[in-house]
Enzyme design. Structure first.
Site, short mmCIF file in Angstrom:
data_model
loop_
_atom_site.label_atom_id
_atom_site.label_comp_id
_atom_site.label_asym_id
_atom_site.label_seq_id
_atom_site.Cartn_x
_atom_site.Cartn_y
_atom_site.Cartn_z
NE ARG A 1 -18.43 82.65 54.16
CZ ARG A 1 -19.39 82.19 54.95
NH1 ARG A 1 -20.39 82.94 55.58
NH2 ARG A 1 -19.44 80.78 55.09
CB THR A 2 -19.79 90.81 54.83
OG1 THR A 2 -19.97 89.76 53.92
CG2 THR A 2 -19.34 91.95 54.37
CE LYS B 1 -35.49 99.56 72.68
NZ LYS B 1 -34.60 100.55 73.43
NE ARG C 1 -24.49 91.45 54.18
CZ ARG C 1 -23.70 90.13 53.93
NH1 ARG C 1 -24.56 89.20 54.92
NH2 ARG C 1 -22.87 90.05 53.15
CG HIS D 1 -21.47 91.57 48.86
ND1 HIS D 1 -20.58 92.28 49.75
CD2 HIS D 1 -21.56 90.53 49.56
CE1 HIS D 1 -20.25 91.46 50.81
NE2 HIS D 1 -21.15 90.43 50.74
N1 CP Z 1 -20.17 86.14 51.19
C1 CP Z 1 -20.89 86.74 52.19
O1 CP Z 1 -21.51 87.92 52.11
O2 CP Z 1 -21.15 86.07 53.45
P1 CP Z 1 -21.94 86.53 54.61
O3 CP Z 1 -23.28 86.78 54.54
O4 CP Z 1 -21.35 85.31 55.65
O5 CP Z 1 -21.17 87.74 55.02
#
Ligand code: CP
Length: 319
Positions: free
Chosen positions: A63-64, A91, A113, A141
């Site tokens: 999603r993100t 590497k 992330r 998040h």
């Molecule tokens: N909600 C969320 O962070 O989903 P993803 O890990 O798929 O990005």
């Protein structure tokens, strides 16, 4: 400071603890405009033409990552994805060197992330492009917290005064922490429940949070229930209680849902473990806004990118 003077231009988005209520409202209001763009036949606008964005993902995401990519592309920016498994990270290139390499290419924003808490704050100190934290360990998040609040506001027209229950694996959840920061600042009443093994110790002493042993007590009369994913991949000694016990004692099912208000809204950040933290009939019932959250995620990320890279004033969204 008046609302019109608030600006996120050039600011990194590291966690909702660093955003004021007015700044969060600016994001939510801007996302409303962005949702109008997403709902058009032609979704592309030139608001970020000439800007470049890197999605730097050290952990998996559907999603993100995809919604940040779509958000950038809908706004006319150039977007490049770096996934750890297909980059020089395998590497042995360090985070610092990877960030410096990306900076040298002249990017304007880095969406990042990482499994380590504080990684986004570290990146913000190392390089000059704006950093947008797309999840750092169990810390934060922020874009998920904002899209959750946006979805709540769409349905309830407000956040202040609502009873919001957050259920499940709080220990490993960056979503829970961002929700807690954001919702408390917006004046919601936050209730938490889950097994003791999945509740961080600090939560008991945290001001303005109601902690319950039983899911039933947390969802009683709730306006919103946010069910968290059980992060099976982060359980160091396996899930305790066992998945079967967890579903029986802590899973959100129809019977527990019936304790909430008649118009309760059910959220889940995804991906879901259906049958574990949430039963399939609840996940797809008419209280569930889980698919709406996904669409709202694109709008929120369009808002964040626009506000960080351009400020709020020069949107050419009608082109
Ligand atoms: N909600 C969320 O962070 O989903 P993803 O890990 O798929 O990005």
């Amino acid at each position: 400071m008046g609302k019109n003077n608030i600006s996120l231009r050039g600011k990194s988005i590291l966690g909702l603890e660093y955003l004021s209520e007015d700044e969060m409202n600016l994001v939510l209001d801007t996302a409303k405009e962005m949702k109008n763009i997403i709902n058009r036949d032609i979704k592309k606008v030139p608001a970020l033409r000439g800007k470049s964005i890197i999605n730097l993902f050290y952990e998996p995401s559907t999603r993100t990552r995809t919604s940040f990519e779509l958000a950038g592309k809908y706004l006319g920016a150039d977007v490049v994805n770096i996934t750890a498994s297909t980059s020089s990270i395998v590497k042995g290139e360090s985070l610092r060197d990877t960030l410096l390499t990306v900076e040298a290419m002249g990017v304007d924003a880095i969406v990042m992330r990482h499994k380590a808490e504080g990684a986004a704050e570290y990146a913000d100190k190392v390089v000059s492009p704006a950093i947008i934290n797309a999840g750092d360990g169990a810390h934060a998040h922020p874009s998920q917290g904002l899209l959750n609040m946006f979805t709540i506001k769409e349905h309830k027209n407000k956040i202040k005064g609502l009873k919001v229950a957050i259920l499940g694996d709080i220990l490993h959840s960056r979503v829970a922490r961002s929700d807690i920061w954001g919702l408390r600042k917006m004046g919601a009443e936050v209730h938490i429940a889950g097994p003791k093994t999945l509740l961080p110790r600090f939560i008991e002493n945290e001001k303005g949070i109601f902690v319950h042993d039983r899911i039933e007590d947390a969802v009683e009369n709730a306006d919103v229930i946010n069910v968290l994913r059980i992060q099976l991949e982060r359980q160091k000694t396996g899930l305790f209680p066992s998945p079967r016990e967890y579903a029986r004692i802590f899973g959100l099912n129809k019977e527990r849902l019936s304790r909430a208000k008649d118009d309760v809204l059910v959220l889940h950040p995804g991906p879901m473990n259906r049958g574990l933290e949430i039963s399939p009939d609840v996940a797809y019932c008419n209280h569930s806004a889980i698919q709406e959250q996904v669409q709202n995620g694109v709008a929120i990320r369009m808002a964040l990118l626009t506000l960080v890279l351009m400020g709020g004033k020069s949107l050419e969204i009608n082109d």
